[in-house]
Design a protein around this motif. Structure first.
Motif, PDB file in Angstrom:
ATOM      1  N   HIS A   1      35.291  66.584  58.129  1.00  0.00           N
ATOM      2  CA  HIS A   1      34.840  65.484  58.979  1.00  0.00           C
ATOM      3  C   HIS A   1      35.527  64.162  58.616  1.00  0.00           C
ATOM      4  O   HIS A   1      36.013  63.438  59.487  1.00  0.00           O
ATOM      5  N   GLU A   2      35.580  63.865  57.303  1.00  0.00           N
ATOM      6  CA  GLU A   2      36.100  62.558  56.877  1.00  0.00           C
ATOM      7  C   GLU A   2      37.623  62.468  57.000  1.00  0.00           C
ATOM      8  O   GLU A   2      38.188  61.393  56.801  1.00  0.00           O
ATOM      9  N   ALA A   3      38.297  63.592  57.303  1.00  0.00           N
ATOM     10  CA  ALA A   3      39.757  63.557  57.432  1.00  0.00           C
ATOM     11  C   ALA A   3      40.219  63.752  58.871  1.00  0.00           C
ATOM     12  O   ALA A   3      41.395  63.566  59.171  1.00  0.00           O
ATOM     13  N   ALA A   4      39.309  64.119  59.762  1.00  0.00           N
ATOM     14  CA  ALA A   4      39.714  64.366  61.151  1.00  0.00           C
ATOM     15  C   ALA A   4      39.924  63.041  61.879  1.00  0.00           C
ATOM     16  O   ALA A   4      39.133  62.107  61.719  1.00  0.00           O
ATOM     17  N   TRP A   5      40.967  62.971  62.667  1.00  0.00           N
ATOM     18  CA  TRP A   5      41.335  61.720  63.329  1.00  0.00           C
ATOM     19  C   TRP A   5      40.165  61.099  64.094  1.00  0.00           C
ATOM     20  O   TRP A   5      39.919  59.898  64.016  1.00  0.00           O
ATOM     21  N   ASP A   6      39.450  61.951  64.831  1.00  0.00           N
ATOM     22  CA  ASP A   6      38.407  61.415  65.708  1.00  0.00           C
ATOM     23  C   ASP A   6      37.052  61.208  65.046  1.00  0.00           C
ATOM     24  O   ASP A   6      36.178  60.568  65.634  1.00  0.00           O
ATOM     25  N   THR A   7      36.851  61.763  63.859  1.00  0.00           N
ATOM     26  CA  THR A   7      35.524  61.653  63.250  1.00  0.00           C
ATOM     27  C   THR A   7      35.528  60.895  61.917  1.00  0.00           C
ATOM     28  O   THR A   7      34.456  60.594  61.385  1.00  0.00           O
ATOM     29  N   ALA A   8      36.706  60.602  61.363  1.00  0.00           N
ATOM     30  CA  ALA A   8      36.756  59.903  60.071  1.00  0.00           C
ATOM     31  C   ALA A   8      36.108  58.522  60.209  1.00  0.00           C
ATOM     32  O   ALA A   8      36.271  57.860  61.231  1.00  0.00           O
ATOM     33  N   PRO A   9      35.369  58.099  59.184  1.00  0.00           N
ATOM     34  CA  PRO A   9      34.781  56.753  59.230  1.00  0.00           C
ATOM     35  C   PRO A   9      35.857  55.687  59.048  1.00  0.00           C
ATOM     36  O   PRO A   9      36.996  55.996  58.703  1.00  0.00           O
ATOM     37  N   GLY A  10      35.502  54.435  59.283  1.00  0.00           N
ATOM     38  CA  GLY A  10      36.394  53.324  58.960  1.00  0.00           C
ATOM     39  C   GLY A  10      36.603  53.275  57.454  1.00  0.00           C
ATOM     40  O   GLY A  10      35.814  53.823  56.686  1.00  0.00           O
ATOM     41  N   LEU A  11      37.674  52.615  57.048  1.00  0.00           N
ATOM     42  CA  LEU A  11      38.025  52.582  55.627  1.00  0.00           C
ATOM     43  C   LEU A  11      36.916  52.003  54.751  1.00  0.00           C
ATOM     44  O   LEU A  11      36.510  52.605  53.752  1.00  0.00           O
ATOM     45  N   LEU A  12      36.397  50.836  55.127  1.00  0.00           N
ATOM     46  CA  LEU A  12      35.401  50.196  54.263  1.00  0.00           C
ATOM     47  C   LEU A  12      34.110  51.003  54.244  1.00  0.00           C
ATOM     48  O   LEU A  12      33.506  51.227  53.188  1.00  0.00           O
ATOM     49  N   ASP A  13      33.707  51.466  55.422  1.00  0.00           N
ATOM     50  CA  ASP A  13      32.507  52.274  55.541  1.00  0.00           C
ATOM     51  C   ASP A  13      32.639  53.554  54.706  1.00  0.00           C
ATOM     52  O   ASP A  13      31.771  53.885  53.889  1.00  0.00           O
ATOM     53  N   GLY A  14      33.750  54.263  54.866  1.00  0.00           N
ATOM     54  CA  GLY A  14      33.974  55.508  54.131  1.00  0.00           C
ATOM     55  C   GLY A  14      34.035  55.274  52.628  1.00  0.00           C
ATOM     56  O   GLY A  14      33.457  56.018  51.833  1.00  0.00           O
ATOM     57  N   ALA A  15      34.752  54.215  52.227  1.00  0.00           N
ATOM     58  CA  ALA A  15      34.916  53.947  50.800  1.00  0.00           C
ATOM     59  C   ALA A  15      33.589  53.550  50.153  1.00  0.00           C
ATOM     60  O   ALA A  15      33.368  53.765  48.964  1.00  0.00           O
ATOM     61  N   LYS A  16      32.697  52.967  50.944  1.00  0.00           N
ATOM     62  CA  LYS A  16      31.403  52.552  50.389  1.00  0.00           C
ATOM     63  C   LYS A  16      30.409  53.697  50.386  1.00  0.00           C
ATOM     64  O   LYS A  16      29.543  53.765  49.514  1.00  0.00           O
TER      65      LYS A  16
ATOM     66  N   VAL B   1      41.406  46.435  45.565  1.00  0.00           N
ATOM     67  CA  VAL B   1      41.641  45.056  45.997  1.00  0.00           C
ATOM     68  C   VAL B   1      42.382  45.012  47.336  1.00  0.00           C
ATOM     69  O   VAL B   1      42.134  44.141  48.164  1.00  0.00           O
ATOM     70  N   LEU B   2      43.275  45.982  47.562  1.00  0.00           N
ATOM     71  CA  LEU B   2      44.130  45.919  48.751  1.00  0.00           C
ATOM     72  C   LEU B   2      43.564  46.624  49.978  1.00  0.00           C
ATOM     73  O   LEU B   2      44.002  46.364  51.102  1.00  0.00           O
ATOM     74  N   ALA B   3      42.598  47.505  49.785  1.00  0.00           N
ATOM     75  CA  ALA B   3      42.081  48.294  50.921  1.00  0.00           C
ATOM     76  C   ALA B   3      41.567  47.430  52.079  1.00  0.00           C
ATOM     77  O   ALA B   3      41.866  47.727  53.239  1.00  0.00           O
ATOM     78  N   PRO B   4      40.815  46.368  51.818  1.00  0.00           N
ATOM     79  CA  PRO B   4      40.319  45.564  52.940  1.00  0.00           C
ATOM     80  C   PRO B   4      41.447  44.967  53.783  1.00  0.00           C
ATOM     81  O   PRO B   4      41.310  44.856  55.006  1.00  0.00           O
TER      82      PRO B   4
ATOM     83  N   SER C   1      48.461  52.504  60.670  1.00  0.00           N
ATOM     84  CA  SER C   1      47.520  51.900  59.722  1.00  0.00           C
ATOM     85  C   SER C   1      46.245  52.731  59.609  1.00  0.00           C
ATOM     86  O   SER C   1      45.706  52.908  58.521  1.00  0.00           O
ATOM     87  N   ARG C   2      45.781  53.240  60.724  1.00  0.00           N
ATOM     88  CA  ARG C   2      44.571  54.061  60.749  1.00  0.00           C
ATOM     89  C   ARG C   2      44.755  55.334  59.896  1.00  0.00           C
ATOM     90  O   ARG C   2      43.890  55.691  59.110  1.00  0.00           O
ATOM     91  N   GLY C   3      45.921  55.971  60.061  1.00  0.00           N
ATOM     92  CA  GLY C   3      46.197  57.188  59.293  1.00  0.00           C
ATOM     93  C   GLY C   3      46.200  56.898  57.794  1.00  0.00           C
ATOM     94  O   GLY C   3      45.630  57.640  56.991  1.00  0.00           O
ATOM     95  N   ALA C   4      46.852  55.791  57.410  1.00  0.00           N
ATOM     96  CA  ALA C   4      46.898  55.420  55.993  1.00  0.00           C
ATOM     97  C   ALA C   4      45.492  55.096  55.496  1.00  0.00           C
ATOM     98  O   ALA C   4      45.140  55.384  54.347  1.00  0.00           O
ATOM     99  N   ALA C   5      44.650  54.529  56.363  1.00  0.00           N
ATOM    100  CA  ALA C   5      43.285  54.178  55.977  1.00  0.00           C
ATOM    101  C   ALA C   5      42.445  55.444  55.733  1.00  0.00           C
ATOM    102  O   ALA C   5      41.634  55.489  54.805  1.00  0.00           O
TER     103      ALA C   5
ATOM    104  N   ARG D   1      39.989  58.698  50.808  1.00  0.00           N
ATOM    105  CA  ARG D   1      40.040  59.784  49.821  1.00  0.00           C
ATOM    106  C   ARG D   1      40.507  59.260  48.459  1.00  0.00           C
ATOM    107  O   ARG D   1      39.931  59.574  47.429  1.00  0.00           O
ATOM    108  N   HIS D   2      41.545  58.424  48.466  1.00  0.00           N
ATOM    109  CA  HIS D   2      42.052  57.911  47.187  1.00  0.00           C
ATOM    110  C   HIS D   2      40.978  57.115  46.454  1.00  0.00           C
ATOM    111  O   HIS D   2      40.803  57.243  45.242  1.00  0.00           O
ATOM    112  N   LEU D   3      40.278  56.269  47.190  1.00  0.00           N
ATOM    113  CA  LEU D   3      39.265  55.410  46.559  1.00  0.00           C
ATOM    114  C   LEU D   3      38.067  56.229  46.069  1.00  0.00           C
ATOM    115  O   LEU D   3      37.580  56.015  44.950  1.00  0.00           O
ATOM    116  N   THR D   4      37.584  57.152  46.881  1.00  0.00           N
ATOM    117  CA  THR D   4      36.366  57.868  46.499  1.00  0.00           C
ATOM    118  C   THR D   4      36.642  58.862  45.378  1.00  0.00           C
ATOM    119  O   THR D   4      35.833  58.986  44.458  1.00  0.00           O
TER     120      THR D   4
END
Ligand code: FE
Ligand code: FE
Length: 328
Positions: A9-24, A184-187, A207-211, A216-219
């Motif tokens: 779910h967290e890696a699929a293009w259409d269902t992955a959360p936003g970066l900040l939301d997912g990382a939190k 520090v750079l994710a936001p 940018s979305r793909g990298a996010a 995954r990198h952050l968590t």
């Protein structure tokens, strides 16, 4: 679904959360994100139809992005600098593979190394899509980014190499990457995705793909540190020392002047293309057209602090480290 059969779910293009939301809010471990996960959920999931360029073939590069002017210049600076940072990250991550304490960490960092090499590539290739010459793009980035590299990237690289290469401190290295660098750079990456989506759909997707990768990198980095501190409470003072050194590093590098310069160009370009942006909101209740370079810089900082609060609490560390609390 059993593990690794379909895209998570967290890696699929259409269902992955936003970066900040997912990382939190997500918890992923190195064992969750092993090589099988990466091959299935990332290579065949996130990257389906987007592997070569980082964006879907239907996400076009509009003609106005290829025209010389402040908008193109702003995106060029951003992607050139980010491409160079990702290249340095790739090289640095080789030491994480060398020093990995076990196979889950080895597999995870091998995939993160590929992720960052891929980010460097798609950022760079988008410059070519904007009209830069393919034959000279690497040298042209080096020339454009020489000052940034010397004054911002080199100090960060030296700091990281000292810990992960010279001291061979794997967990210290994880703290450097996860908290001091990516935390520090994710936001800023999240902001970039939001800024470019209405102006350059291809850049928005890159940018979305990298996010999605960044979640995954952050968590995973956080969960490695969390369990290491639970098993080895004696490591905590050393970790706090590294965080304090990281805080000092960010207080010394002049990253703000580079960001503001880029955002001033964006401001001019945005005004020239206001019709494409309309009432588009950069964050809830705030129209992108009404924001200023300083406000955009400040919101990224604010998001960094908010994200750090949640993530540091998860790791059992002081959440205010960036504003000076790491040593306390
Ligand atoms: Fe990256
Ligand atoms: Fe990353």
């Amino acid at each position: 679904m059993t593990a690794h059969e379909a895209t998570a779910h967290e890696a699929a293009w259409d269902t992955a959360p936003g970066l900040l939301d997912g990382a939190k809010n997500l918890t992923l471990t190195a064992a969750d994100c092993d090589l099988a996960y990466w091959l299935t959920s990332v290579a065949q999931g996130t990257l389906r139809d987007r592997a070569a360029t980082g964006h879907h073939p239907d996400a076009i590069v509009p003609a106005h992005m290829r025209e010389p002017g402040p908008l193109r210049e702003s995106l060029s600076l951003e992607l050139g600098f980010r491409s160079l940072s990702e290249e340095l990250a790739t090289r640095l991550l080789a030491y994480y593979v060398v020093n990995a304490p076990g196979i889950p960490e080895l597999e995870f960092y091998a995939t993160q190394m590929i992720d960052e090499a891929r980010h460097a590539r798609v950022f760079r290739d988008h410059l070519v899509e904007l009209g830069w010459q393919r034959e000279t793009v690497l040298a042209d980035i080096d020339e454009m980014a020489a000052d940034y590299r010397r004054r911002v990237l080199d100090p960060v690289e030296r700091f990281s190499l000292e810990i992960v290469r010279d001291q061979g401190d794997f967990y210290g290295g994880v703290a450097v990457f996860t908290i001091v660098i990516e935390g520090v750079l994710a936001p800023a990456a999240e902001l970039s995705e939001r800024k470019w989506t209405p102006l350059d759909p291809a850049a928005g997707e890159i940018s979305r793909g990298a996010a999605i990768d960044e979640i995954r990198h952050l968590t995973v980095g956080s969960s490695i540190l969390r369990s290491h501190l639970i098993d080895n409470p004696g490591y905590r003072p050393r970790l706090l020392e590294i965080l304090e050194a990281g805080r000092k590093l960010w207080s010394e590098v002049p990253d703000r002047e580079f960001v503001i310069h880029r955002e001033e160009l964006f401001q001019k370009g945005m005004a020239e293309h206001a019709g494409l942006i309309g009432d588009y909101e950069l964050w809830p209740g705030v129209r992108m057209l009404d924001t200023t370079p300083e406000q955009r810089y400040d919101i990224a900082e604010q998001w960094t602090d908010e994200m750090a609060q949640t993530r540091m609490a998860y790791m059992g560390l002081p959440g205010d480290w960036l504003s000076g609390g790491a040593a306390s």
